[in-house]
Design an enzyme around this catalytic site. Structure first.
Site, PDB file in Angstrom:
ATOM      1  N   HIS A 135       0.826  -1.207   0.000  1.00 56.92           N
ATOM      2  CA  HIS A 135       0.000   0.000   0.000  1.00 56.92           C
ATOM      3  C   HIS A 135       0.864   1.262   0.000  1.00 56.92           C
ATOM      4  CE1 HIS A 135      -4.112  -1.741   0.818  1.00 56.92           C
ATOM      5  NE2 HIS A 135      -3.320  -2.792   0.950  1.00 56.92           N
ATOM      6  N   ASP A 167      -5.427   6.196   1.458  1.00 54.72           N
ATOM      7  CA  ASP A 167      -5.661   4.802   1.094  1.00 54.72           C
ATOM      8  C   ASP A 167      -7.131   4.484   1.351  1.00 54.72           C
ATOM      9  OD1 ASP A 167      -5.749   1.884   1.209  1.00 54.72           O
ATOM     10  OD2 ASP A 167      -3.567   1.955   1.364  1.00 54.72           O
ATOM     11  N   THR A 215      -5.966   0.649  -4.146  1.00 53.93           N
ATOM     12  CA  THR A 215      -4.745  -0.079  -4.512  1.00 53.93           C
ATOM     13  C   THR A 215      -5.032  -1.402  -5.217  1.00 53.93           C
ATOM     14  OG1 THR A 215      -4.665  -1.077  -2.305  1.00 53.93           O
ATOM     15  CG2 THR A 215      -3.402   0.945  -2.632  1.00 53.93           C
ATOM     16  N   GLN A 220      12.507  -6.188  -6.455  1.00 50.78           N
ATOM     17  CA  GLN A 220      11.685  -6.883  -7.461  1.00 50.78           C
ATOM     18  C   GLN A 220      11.736  -6.203  -8.822  1.00 50.78           C
ATOM     19  OE1 GLN A 220       8.230  -9.249  -6.494  1.00 50.78           O
ATOM     20  NE2 GLN A 220       6.958  -7.799  -7.622  1.00 50.78           N
ATOM     21  N   HIS A 280       2.152 -14.491  -6.910  1.00 47.39           N
ATOM     22  CA  HIS A 280       0.888 -14.680  -6.194  1.00 47.39           C
ATOM     23  C   HIS A 280      -0.227 -13.840  -6.806  1.00 47.39           C
ATOM     24  CE1 HIS A 280       2.444 -10.945  -4.733  1.00 47.39           C
ATOM     25  NE2 HIS A 280       1.479 -10.756  -3.864  1.00 47.39           N
ATOM     26  N   TRP A 328      -1.898  -7.157  -6.789  1.00 48.14           N
ATOM     27  CA  TRP A 328      -2.075  -6.162  -7.845  1.00 48.14           C
ATOM     28  C   TRP A 328      -0.779  -5.416  -8.159  1.00 48.14           C
ATOM     29  CZ3 TRP A 328      -4.503  -5.761 -11.949  1.00 48.14           C
ATOM     30  CH2 TRP A 328      -4.674  -4.554 -12.623  1.00 48.14           C
ATOM     31  N   ASN A 329       0.022  -5.052  -7.152  1.00 46.34           N
ATOM     32  CA  ASN A 329       1.279  -4.367  -7.429  1.00 46.34           C
ATOM     33  C   ASN A 329       2.198  -5.240  -8.280  1.00 46.34           C
ATOM     34  OD1 ASN A 329       0.709  -1.985  -6.076  1.00 46.34           O
ATOM     35  ND2 ASN A 329       1.550  -2.701  -4.147  1.00 46.34           N
ATOM     36  N   SER A 330       2.326  -6.505  -7.904  1.00 47.12           N
ATOM     37  CA  SER A 330       3.187  -7.416  -8.667  1.00 47.12           C
ATOM     38  C   SER A 330       2.658  -7.609 -10.080  1.00 47.12           C
ATOM     39  CB  SER A 330       3.289  -8.766  -7.955  1.00 47.12           C
ATOM     40  OG  SER A 330       4.063  -8.652  -6.778  1.00 47.12           O
ATOM     41  N   GLU A 375       3.552  -4.556 -12.046  1.00 42.01           N
ATOM     42  CA  GLU A 375       4.984  -4.535 -12.330  1.00 42.01           C
ATOM     43  C   GLU A 375       5.325  -5.503 -13.451  1.00 42.01           C
ATOM     44  OE1 GLU A 375       6.278  -3.246  -7.776  1.00 42.01           O
ATOM     45  OE2 GLU A 375       6.794  -5.251  -8.522  1.00 42.01           O
ATOM     46  N   ASP A 430      -7.981 -10.845  -3.702  1.00 41.09           N
ATOM     47  CA  ASP A 430      -8.137 -10.377  -5.072  1.00 41.09           C
ATOM     48  C   ASP A 430      -7.186 -11.059  -6.051  1.00 41.09           C
ATOM     49  OD1 ASP A 430      -9.689  -8.625  -3.593  1.00 41.09           O
ATOM     50  OD2 ASP A 430      -8.138  -7.086  -3.564  1.00 41.09           O
TER      51      ASP A 430
END
Length: 456
Positions: free
Chosen positions: A20, A110, A132, A333, A348, A351-353, A356, A372
């Site tokens: 976050h 957030d 996010t 990463q 996994h 959402w961030n991964s 990216e 999610d």
């Protein structure tokens, strides 16, 4: 610069976890690059972990200043304390700057912390909610909040047909939707995001028009999101923010560059990068199956395993795979995904991964476990076509044979692999286009900045 900044000072308030903090800090850097004074307000426990050029950092309290969430040990207790202590200390921060040359005129908070909007309104300033998760997931949960979807969603109601979204089957839905009793505190937090959203001056989504525009268009009356993503450091996209090569926040201790030296010895696109994020804890049986799948595959690998999870690896696994793979407890990463030796990302599907992987054009193998991640995995495989989703058995375990099969599909030459790589390159270009000057996300950010500076 001071005259330019006057009248535009935004405080960013993330939920204090890595996934976050990163996107909100990146949004702060985007605004700072456009002449807005940006301040990140984070908990006293995390404040020393953040250092980003041109971003001020201020502490607020979550009631657990010595240890954060781990000190609270209970989600309900933590969230209530954060609301109580956070509201008070955020208000104090706004007052601190009230008579300064840069009074705060907006809080970007957030969406997990809707009380921050109440604080903004009580102080007579703008409030903007930052989500996010993907816009698709937002579209699902806002419909639940509005009573348009009843929980739990059941098998005989499948597929779930929602405007702007592809048909969704049970494995594609966030786990809270199928089993609302499994994590009641987190489901309540998910739904609370919408509790006062109609009072927000702006709603922002960390995604972009060509990726998820249809999902947003169908729920604009419920979730009027402005898409300003991907919130990934500029060096990996448009390169317009000088020196922006990392998020500027790390709650983990960095390692040496051992893994980069190891990667330099490997051929182009020959290594699978494996990481299940900062929150997911896999069962020991699942860890063993992943380990043996990697060991028996034809692929080099580098696997990020947190220190707390190392004990779940099979005995002597690291030693027996030294030539083929590397186990590390932390890595950068983005640096990893950008390395030419990386051929796929076993993820996994947080959402961030996911963003990216898309932004850097890396094919993905999805191993989603909860929340999610399940929905993100469907889009990775079926909608964007940038990877495959590993299938679980009846016990919810991805077996070694399945992982080996996925690696073959993505890493070995063949029509499926070529198609995935073509799609990955396409989405990489579209992500860069969205955030570059004149792109859809850049335009949304410019409109926000202009409104803040004009004050109308």
């Amino acid at each position: 610069m001071e005259g330019k900044n006057q009248g535009a000072h935004v405080v960013f308030l993330p939920y204090p976890s890595q996934g976050h903090i990163n996107p909100l800090l990146q949004f702060a850097k985007r605004l700072a690059s456009k002449g807005v004074k940006a301040t990140l307000a984070t908990t006293r426990y995390t404040v020393k972990s953040i250092c980003a050029a041109n971003i001020a950092v201020e502490p607020i309290s979550d009631g657990f200043d010595e240890g954060g969430f781990s000190q609270a040990r209970n989600a309900d207790v933590y969230l209530k304390a954060f609301r109580d202590y956070g509201s008070k200390t955020l208000s104090q921060l706004i007052h601190k700057y009230k008579d300064s040359f840069f009074p705060i005129n907006c809080v970007v908070y957030d969406s997990f912390l809707p009380w921050a909007l109440d604080v903004a309104k009580e102080n007579g300033i703008y409030g903007a909610s930052f989500f996010t998760n993907s816009a698709t997931v937002c579209a699902i949960f806002c419909r639940i909040h509005c009573g348009l979807i009843s929980l739990p969603v059941k098998q005989d109601e499948m597929p779930l047909l929602l405007p702007g979204l592809p048909p969704l089957n049970l494995p594609d839905l966030p786990s809270f939707v199928k089993a609302p009793e499994s994590y009641p505190a987190y489901l309540a937090m998910k739904l609370s995001q919408y509790s006062n959203l109609e009072k927000a001056d702006w709603v922002f989504g960390n995604t972009f028009e060509k990726l998820e525009g249809e999902a947003v268009e169908a729920v604009l009356d419920l979730w009027p999101g402005k898409l300003i993503g991907p919130m990934v450091p500029s060096a990996f996209l448009d390169g317009r923010i000088k020196g922006d090569e990392g998020y500027g926040a790390s709650l983990w201790n960095p390692l040496s560059d051992e893994y980069l030296k190891w990667l330099e010895t490997k051929p182009r696109e020959s290594v699978a990068y494996v990481s299940f994020g900062s929150m997911v804890a896999l069962a020991a049986e699942q860890m063993e199956e992943i380990a043996l799948g990697l060991k028996c595959s034809n692929t080099h690998f580098i696997w990020v395993v947190r220190e707390s999870e190392i004990g779940k690896l099979p005995p002597e696994f690291a030693d027996s795979t030294k030539e083929k793979g590397l186990i590390v407890t932390w890595c950068n990463q983005l640096e990893m995904l950008a390395h030419p030796a990386i051929g796929c990302f076993i993820t996994h599907c947080g959402w961030n991964s996911t963003l990216e992987g898309l932004s850097l054009g890396v094919p993905m193998i999805g191993v989603p476990k909860w929340a999610d991640q399940l929905t993100d995995a469907k889009f990775i495989e079926e909608i964007w076509g940038v990877g495959v989703r590993a299938k679980e058995d009846e016990r919810g375990i991805v077996r070694r044979e399945e992982l080996i099969s996925c690696l073959k599909q993505v890493m070995e030459e063949g029509e499926r692999s070529l198609e995935i790589r073509r799609n990955a390159s396409k989405w990489k270009a579209l992500a860069k286009e969205a955030i570059s000057e004149g792109g859809s996300s850049d335009k949304c950010i410019d409109e926000f900045v202009e409104h803040l500076k004009c004050g109308n």
